[in-house]
Scaffold this active site. Structure first.
Site, PDB file in Angstrom:
ATOM      1  CG  ASP A 336      45.628 -44.596  20.491  1.00  0.00           C
ATOM      2  OD1 ASP A 336      44.969 -43.567  20.210  1.00  0.00           O
ATOM      3  OD2 ASP A 336      45.174 -45.552  21.149  1.00  0.00           O
ATOM      4  NE  ARG A 352      62.937 -20.331  24.398  1.00  0.00           N
ATOM      5  CZ  ARG A 352      62.290 -19.210  24.677  1.00  0.00           C
ATOM      6  NH1 ARG A 352      62.949 -18.112  24.923  1.00  0.00           N
ATOM      7  NH2 ARG A 352      60.973 -19.188  24.715  1.00  0.00           N
ATOM      8  CD  GLU A 363      41.521 -34.508  16.471  1.00  0.00           C
ATOM      9  OE1 GLU A 363      40.658 -34.123  15.669  1.00  0.00           O
ATOM     10  OE2 GLU A 363      41.269 -35.222  17.461  1.00  0.00           O
TER      11      GLU A 363
END
Length: 471
Positions: A336, A352, A363
């Protein structure tokens, strides 16, 4: 205002800098006399491939309605009894077969120039809108033959064009400067070049000019341009160096500048919406980035906007290589933690505010990049792989010794209704190609790379964009 009168070399440079195809034929016998380099780059044809205008239309227009329209528009001017008067051929959207068999869509128009006896034709390729591909093309014509075309193409261009030699000799700016900045050409040229940039953008401007001066082909620069009223407006410049034909060295640069203030406003609106979504807890609980629901909502809104966009839209699917082995070796809690580090790495790799990264499941992550062509998606992928290599999360079960990612991307063209399922399916396919290529790499599939059946046409399939970053 003093009019700028270009010499033969500057005219040659300016014609070569035009990002559109140019050809002309004699009005008397309709024989094609000239094709510029951009024309050849777009279609593959060279001077001598066609006997005259009718031969060109018959051989290169594969669709009967396009062929009939072109003959009707040109014929109305070339066969009319008053063809000795200057007249314009209305712009047409046409499909033209290139020399290699592919078909490109262009905006085609023309003008009859009785003083020179020419029928001038222009071709703007709208198949692929990468302004980063603007190049200088030299056209070896005498100055007195080129001035009419120079005025038509330079002085009537909606984009502001700046010609700046490095030796300090006189600069040139096209009349569009007044529309974009409010300054007249004379007022603009009286200012120091750096005065036209917002103070916070001047260093980036210097770096772009120096890069071109040192030999790089071209640079794209977005900056805030000074306005006559004292304010600033967002513009985007494609800065390309030109070669002195005698010394063969970079002698200066040509900058093609367009107003992108509305585009920036849209990007800011998208960024604001992303912020609002995060405030209503639309985040993945484990990683803290957008969850799949947020991604789907944002993707749906971007699909509606995309039909009005002038740029492509890209997505990238990202999968953690050998993550099951990581969990088996280190445990689920470290797993995790690893996913959280990767999520933070992906966020930092995006430059951006309008780009969105989300956890797609397990995953797997996904990035939505509006107004991004294949080259831009490739840059994002390279940045991510390099950032992961720098992060260097240990993974003893990986041949690389660290955690790596595989990335698959796909693009959707501007102004075409977006099929979200098809775009994700294409990105998923390229992700598996990246994994089959050995992982820790990427594959990007641009719209021009899709099979033509997927585009609703028939034609060949091109290669994809590939690459990797060594760990």
């Amino acid at each position: 205002m003093e009019r700028f009168t270009p010499n033969a070399r500057s005219l040659e440079i300016a014609l070569g800098a035009m990002p559109i195809g140019i050809s002309w034929a004699s009005v008397a016998d309709q024989k094609i006399l000239f094709m510029n380099r951009t024309f050849t780059d777009i279609f593959g044809y060279v001077l001598g491939d066609f006997a005259n205008i009718v031969d060109w239309i018959d051989k290169t227009y594969p669709f009967p309605d396009d062929r009939a329209l072109a003959k009707e528009r040109w014929g109305a001017h070339l066969t009319a009894p008053n063809h000795h008067l200057e007249s314009l051929v209305e712009p047409m959207e046409l499909r033209i077969r290139c020399k290699n068999g592919s078909v490109k869509t262009v905006i085609h128009s023309g003008v009859i120039l009785p003083e020179t006896g020419w029928a001038l034709a222009t071709f703007v390729d709208i198949t692929d809108r990468k302004r980063s591909e603007l190049r200088l093309r030299a056209a070896e014509r005498e100055a007195h033959e080129s001035q009419a075309i120079y005025r038509l193409l330079i002085e009537n261009s909606p984009e502001m064009i700046v010609l700046a030699p490095f030796d300090g000799s006189r600069r040139y700016v096209s009349p569009a400067v007044q529309k974009i900045t409010g300054f007249t050409a004379q007022e603009y040229l009286s200012l120091n070049s750096m005065e036209m940039f917002h103070p916070d953008d001047q260093e980036a401007a210097r770096r772009s000019i120096e890069a071109v001066k040192s030999g790089e082909t071209s640079h794209i620069l977005r900056y805030r341009a000074l306005q006559k009223d004292g304010g600033y407006r967002w513009v985007e410049a494609i800065v390309a160096g030109y070669i002195d034909p005698v010394s063969r060295k970079t002698a200066g640069y040509v900058a093609t500048i367009r107003d992108v203030s509305e585009q920036v406003k849209h990007e800011n609106l998208v960024a604001s919406e992303h912020h609002r979504l995060s405030e209503v807890a639309a985040l993945d609980e484990l990683t803290g980035i957008a969850n799949r629901r947020t991604f789907n909502q944002t993707f749906e809104r971007e699909a509606l906007r995309h039909t009005r966009s002038s740029r492509d839209l890209s997505i990238l699917l990202i999968d953690v290589d050998r993550f099951k082995q990581y969990n088996d070796l280190y445990g689920h809690l470290p797993g995790d933690i690893c996913l959280r580090k990767i999520a933070e790495c992906l966020k930092k790799a995006l430059r951006r505010d309008s780009d969105l990264v989300a956890r797609f499941g397990g995953e797997e992550f996904i990035i939505l990049a509006p107004m991004t062509e294949a080259a831009g998606a490739e840059t994002i992928a390279r940045n991510i792989l390099q950032a992961m290599a720098d992060l260097a999360i240990p993974h003893e079960a990986s041949p690389n010794g660290i955690v790596t990612l595989s990335i698959g991307g796909a693009c959707w063209p501007a102004r075409r209704p977006l099929d979200r399922s098809l775009l994700i399916e294409r990105a998923d396919r390229t992700l598996y190609q990246a994994k089959n290529a050995g992982r820790n790499t990427f594959r990007i599939l641009g719209w021009e790379d899709l099979s033509w059946e997927d585009q609703g046409r028939e034609g060949p399939q091109k290669n994809d964009h590939t690459g990797s970053v060594a760990s």
